[in-house]
Design an enzyme around this catalytic site. Sequence first.
Site, PDB file in Angstrom:
ATOM      1  CD  GLU A   1      15.711 -75.696 -61.704  1.00  0.00           C
ATOM      2  OE1 GLU A   1      15.743 -76.908 -61.998  1.00  0.00           O
ATOM      3  OE2 GLU A   1      15.287 -74.813 -62.481  1.00  0.00           O
TER       4      GLU A   1
ATOM      5  CG  HIS B   1      13.186 -80.265 -62.219  1.00  0.00           C
ATOM      6  ND1 HIS B   1      12.303 -80.953 -63.018  1.00  0.00           N
ATOM      7  CD2 HIS B   1      13.120 -78.967 -62.628  1.00  0.00           C
ATOM      8  CE1 HIS B   1      11.727 -80.110 -63.878  1.00  0.00           C
ATOM      9  NE2 HIS B   1      12.205 -78.891 -63.656  1.00  0.00           N
TER      10      HIS B   1
ATOM     11  CD  GLU C   1       8.765 -77.647 -65.963  1.00  0.00           C
ATOM     12  OE1 GLU C   1       9.848 -78.250 -66.094  1.00  0.00           O
ATOM     13  OE2 GLU C   1       8.673 -76.431 -65.694  1.00  0.00           O
TER      14      GLU C   1
END
Lengths: 493, 493
Positions: free
Chosen positions: A263, A266, A292
């Site tokens: 995460e 991201h 991604e």
Amino acid sequence: MTPAYTQLHHTFTRLSRFDHLSAIAGWDSAAMMSPQSSQARSEAMAELDLLRHQILTDARVGEWFKDVGHENLNELERANLHEMHRTWHNTVVLPDWLVEARTLAGARCEHAWRTQRPANDWNGFADNLREVVKLARQEAQIRAEAAGTSRYDAMLDLYEPGLRAADLDRIFGDLKTWLPGLLQQVVAKQAQSTPVPLQGPFATERQRALGLQVMQLLGFNFEQGRVDVSTHPFCGGVPQDVRITTRYKDDDFLPALLGIIHETGHARYEQNRPGEWLSQPMGRARSMGVHESQSLLFEMQLARSPAFLRVLHPWVIEQFGQQPALQLDNFIALNQRVKPGHIRVDADEVSYPLHVILRYEIERALIEGEIEVDDIPTLWADKMQQYLGIDTRGDYRNGCMQDIHWTDGSFGYFPTYTLGAMYAAQLFQAARNAVPGLDDAIAAGNLQSLSGWLKENVWQHGSRFSTADLITRATGETLNPAFFRKHLEARYL
Amino acid sequence: MTPAYTQLHHTFTRLSRFDHLSAIAGWDSAAMMSPQSSQARSEAMAELDLLRHQILTDARVGEWFKDVGHENLNELERANLHEMHRTWHNTVVLPDWLVEARTLAGARCEHAWRTQRPANDWNGFADNLREVVKLARQEAQIRAEAAGTSRYDAMLDLYEPGLRAADLDRIFGDLKTWLPGLLQQVVAKQAQSTPVPLQGPFATERQRALGLQVMQLLGFNFEQGRVDVSTHPFCGGVPQDVRITTRYKDDDFLPALLGIIHETGHARYEQNRPGEWLSQPMGRARSMGVHESQSLLFEMQLARSPAFLRVLHPWVIEQFGQQPALQLDNFIALNQRVKPGHIRVDADEVSYPLHVILRYEIERALIEGEIEVDDIPTLWADKMQQYLGIDTRGDYRNGCMQDIHWTDGSFGYFPTYTLGAMYAAQLFQAARNAVPGLDDAIAAGNLQSLSGWLKENVWQHGSRFSTADLITRATGETLNPAFFRKHLEARYL
């Protein structure tokens, strides 16, 4: 008269403000909300969705898109206009009745799936899924006619603009020639020595402290975001305040740790989108696949490499003390374990693309009308056997009912996971080629040069370039699965 | 044709959904948000405010209010219509330019105040405040003309509907005859023995655990809300998910503890508003004064009583261990300490109304045009000397610049604090009269009968009745300051 571009800019700024509220309320729903509020929250979110739909479908917006053709725009404005138009077109092309029917059918299917899945009730699920597929085909048909593409291409374009099924057939076709064999080779090799398993419990507070330390190392800006807990980890919030979540398991700290690293990939993309374009579509992340690629570059390329695991290792010992499983070699082996299984989200990076290819082949055929919902279980079982060597017959729960994506009609999304893995391998190799001493810096726990390269080549561009152009500018060529193959062979053979 | 009432109902349902998002984003801004997000958040909130303004000022809404007069409505619908109309009228009566000018002037004044206050810069502050007052007088004038009241009455009506300055003159006039004298008596009495001060540090985690324990005792529904930390404690969120906040001091656990009890009073009101009316104005809490009565009933009437403090005492010892200040008598004395000071928000319940009366008298005269901004410091110093016996000359920072209320033009709000204190005393006495054995139950740590009475008599009614009717139905008479006097005399003399 106010120029049409200015009017459009203003309209999308307004939309971005409502998107801000939607993103924060969405994060809140997953990380903070009391269950009693879920009905009221759903109604509030639906009201906001309706408002955004109304703003975009206002007739004046269509007029502005006609008029803007006569205006002089610079390159960035043209890129922005392109993204504004894509957002607008994808919204207005669908009739209101279809949007509503799709939302209702998706909500019904997903709601029932939450109990049908644990009950392994394929027949019950199929009843609802047929309606979802029927509407998704109608949606795909309308989008395809407008775009002059096939039905499935039109759906794919929502998540990975510009990509076509023909590209995927080529890319995934290549993977299929070597990946199942490679997987068997790796499994055979790893069968020679099984790593010692971790012995919990691992206190949540220590897992959290370790996670924060790693986020810091990876450059997460804590002045511009936070980390909390939710059932399904995600990266949400707004670029000025990125909210990532994780979940802690008592008996294994690796899922939360690697999840946080994923995460954070991201999050760094979100935190570094172009500051002056955040209210505009051009300021958005390029695509689901590119997004991604950033999480997988952090999680797979970087964090599971021996060099990075050596940096992490003393921090892990500091939090949890020494134990046989945490001997350095064993710790590395635990993080590079390859084991084909039923569940996509639990898959290692060697098996994962096969889960995706299977889903791609089924959903493409489904949307193109080549197969029906009733054909899914058999196709699923055949392909699981063929690609992963696993017998899944009759186990719908851990088979074709395991994912949420199809329940609400998000056909075309699955391929972006594996595109991301392949972009990640290609980008990481390009960074290595471009930055002298990158591997040494990483081994020394210095990630600034990697971050710098990613910011320069990916993050700061938002949606200025197409995915193909972005990847070509960063790596010298369009997507080439050879980098992913080389990465897997180097790490696992 | 759809009945006008149905149209209005639908419009206010829609507004309540946007209010839901506004409440959650507002809570997030105070409790969760990263500072870098504040500009984007302000813009998003302003966009939402503008939208709500547009929805209410839509010409069709005015038509529906005209047409609805011919429709048959039941008693609850009529009560709802009354509240809908009040909300609508209070919004549409002001011209857009004034709303905008007031917002801008308020934001400018408040923003500068944040640095002017610590710098004790009255002259700089007065420059901005003059503009705020000028616009507030225009607002009051417009509202007053529409309502046929005085200017200040029209502002008061925004926060305590139906109350007039004449009522306040009577009520506060009564208080002024006995409260300054009572305060001196209490101070003299308490001078005979000073309680032993607390010795910190008090770990935040233990303060939080104690707070959660007390919230549980007070009946806070954790399935319908949560507690977090913010700089300025408040009760926010939505009725289905009430968000209270507190802040922890290392060297004294009482402010956080009593703060949590105070906010829990607000929270229980919010959590128990009438379930079937939550999307409608009739479902809202009755007024600011009634809301404050619930927080003060919990904090002052209940929690600072010896009976309740005896229930708390063992829990406090369990968390923090024994120390001289935590001997039972001393613990009670610490919670009943009366000490006149400069700062309203730090004031005990005996001094507090004098801070409010002072502000009421100044703001009323200011809005009515009887005094000017430049008169404030002298009036402030005179009244502080007269009511509280404190010399505040030249200390603007801890004097007339201490509150945020006037910076953005919220004239008419201050009186609700003391109305709340008086309603609380009257309601608590009525509960005692109505519920046999209430004091014994409280002493035994059983608060269900008190909660039951409050739910029955206050919480479940939302805005069905006027404040005067609500209080009369609950207590048998309208607001009577004698209950407050009796309470203070019984506790402090």
